[in-house]
Design an enzyme around this catalytic site. Structure first.
Site, PDB file in Angstrom:
ATOM      1  N   LYS A 139       0.817  -1.220   0.000  1.00  0.00           N
ATOM      2  CA  LYS A 139       0.000   0.000   0.000  1.00  0.00           C
ATOM      3  C   LYS A 139       0.854   1.275   0.000  1.00  0.00           C
ATOM      4  O   LYS A 139       0.641   2.189   0.818  1.00  0.00           O
ATOM      5  CB  LYS A 139      -0.950  -0.010   1.216  1.00  0.00           C
ATOM      6  CG  LYS A 139      -2.432  -0.025   0.789  1.00  0.00           C
ATOM      7  CD  LYS A 139      -3.350  -0.073   1.956  1.00  0.00           C
ATOM      8  CE  LYS A 139      -4.539   0.838   1.794  1.00  0.00           C
ATOM      9  NZ  LYS A 139      -5.162   0.949   0.489  1.00  0.00           N
TER      10      LYS A 139
HETATM   11  N1  PMP Z   1      -6.439  -3.329  -3.658  1.00  0.00           N
HETATM   12  C1  PMP Z   1      -6.077  -2.032  -3.549  1.00  0.00           C
HETATM   13  C2  PMP Z   1      -5.135  -1.461  -4.551  1.00  0.00           C
HETATM   14  C3  PMP Z   1      -6.608  -1.245  -2.515  1.00  0.00           C
HETATM   15  O1  PMP Z   1      -6.253   0.043  -2.403  1.00  0.00           O
HETATM   16  C4  PMP Z   1      -7.526  -1.816  -1.603  1.00  0.00           C
HETATM   17  C5  PMP Z   1      -8.128  -0.969  -0.524  1.00  0.00           C
HETATM   18  N2  PMP Z   1      -7.353  -0.931   0.624  1.00  0.00           N
HETATM   19  C6  PMP Z   1      -7.846  -3.179  -1.744  1.00  0.00           C
HETATM   20  C7  PMP Z   1      -7.287  -3.899  -2.791  1.00  0.00           C
HETATM   21  C8  PMP Z   1      -8.725  -3.870  -0.743  1.00  0.00           C
HETATM   22  O2  PMP Z   1      -8.021  -4.053   0.459  1.00  0.00           O
HETATM   23  P1  PMP Z   1      -8.759  -4.069   1.878  1.00  0.00           P
HETATM   24  O3  PMP Z   1      -9.824  -5.082   1.774  1.00  0.00           O
HETATM   25  O4  PMP Z   1      -7.691  -4.442   2.835  1.00  0.00           O
HETATM   26  O5  PMP Z   1      -9.290  -2.707   2.100  1.00  0.00           O
END
Ligand code: PMP
Length: 304
Positions: A156
């Protein structure tokens, strides 16, 4: 934005938490972050945070890879987050954004080891991010997902989100809600800020960890619930683009996106353009948990 934030060790009004113009992260995307949701229960008049600890565990891993040092341990970060929420006294759904970033005010240095870290948490009211009740229309983006050999997508990193922004802009410019990004070999990676699931019969299929995805906390939640509550297995593997058009149902998952049905891809209707049974069941179950109506998984919620 009127709120109290946590900024480099202090609780401050939002407008007092200022970042200098020369901050490294502002220019070069040298940061990483989390996105966490707090849900307001109208019945219980309580705010609860979904999988708070898991988000900080992921942030901790990201920091190790990106050579950033969190100022506190995970327990302390959870406590600080709850304190920020308490000070803001919300009575609605909220989004929580912890951010760690290279704070050195310097133009030339690119050795991550030589840069200082700043840390902040801010929160903001947030309703739906995508239309979870109606379903969304997506396109396969002409922008490719950044490969983990370029920037680790699972961490992230703030800089990676230019890829997200370009893909999302293209999708909306073309009249769609969302972009599905493909890898350089044309296989499916993920949505602009969501993971993607295909339903084939009584089986879920989702890109595996080697497909340049963020290992979503909602993704893990859905895989677990599908198995435990609905006896549905998930295949984690490489997915060819053409499989998107052969799916019985499709949905995307994310903290922001929650569980959102994807009812059209490149103009092709999935399940006749309607929300499918498996998607609906998983979505309903997910909402029952995050909205504190399901005691079995109440340990995933932290009360404020
Ligand atoms: N992929 C990306 C690129 C994201 O930014 C997110 C959002 N955080 C997700 C997938 C989904 O992740 P999560 O379920 O942990 O929010």
């Amino acid at each position: 934005m009127k709120s109290i934030v946590y900024f480099n060790g202090k609780f401050l009004p939002y407008e007092e938490a200022c970042i200098p113009l020369a901050t490294h992260a502002l220019h070069y995307g040298t940061g990483c972050f989390e996105g966490i949701r707090g849900y307001w229960s109208v019945e219980k008049k309580k705010l609860s945070v979904f999988k708070l600890r898991q988000h900080y565990e992921r942030l901790q891993k990201s920091c190790t890879r990106l050579l950033m040092k969190l100022p506190n341990n995970i327990d302390e970060l959870c406590q600080i987050t709850i304190e920020v929420l308490k000070r803001n006294n919300y009575s609605e759904d909220v989004y929580i954004r912890p951010l760690i970033y290279k704070s050195s005010e310097i133009i030339t240095a690119f050795n991550l080891r030589k840069l200082d870290d700043g840390f902040a948490i801010y929160t903001t009211p947030l309703g739906r991010y995508l239309n979870a009740s109606k379903g969304i229309k997506a396109i396969t983006s002409s922008w490719q997902r950044v490969s983990e050999k370029m920037i680790p997508p699972w961490a992230k990193p703030t800089g990676l989100y230019l890829n997200t922004a370009l893909a999302k802009t293209e999708a909306e410019d073309k009249g769609f809600d969302e972009a599905i990004l493909l890898n350089t070999d044309g296989s499916v990676s993920e949505g602009s800020a969501e993971n993607i699931f295909l339903v084939r019969g009584r089986k879920l299929i989702t890109p595996s960890s080697t497909q340049n995805i963020l290992l979503g906390i909602t993704r893990a939640t859905i895989i677990e619930l599908a198995k435990k509550e609905f006896n549905i297995e998930t295949e984690e593997r490489k997915i060819d683009k053409k499989e998107l058009f052969e799916a019985d149902e499709m949905f995307v998952t994310g903290t922001g996106a929650e569980v959102t049905p994807l009812t059209q891809i490149n103009g092709h209707k999935i399940n006749g353009g309607n929300i499918g049974r498996v998607t609906k069941d998983l979505q309903t179950y997910y909402f029952s948990i995050v909205r504190a109506k399901n005691n079995k998984y109440s340990h995933w919620l932290t009360k404020v």
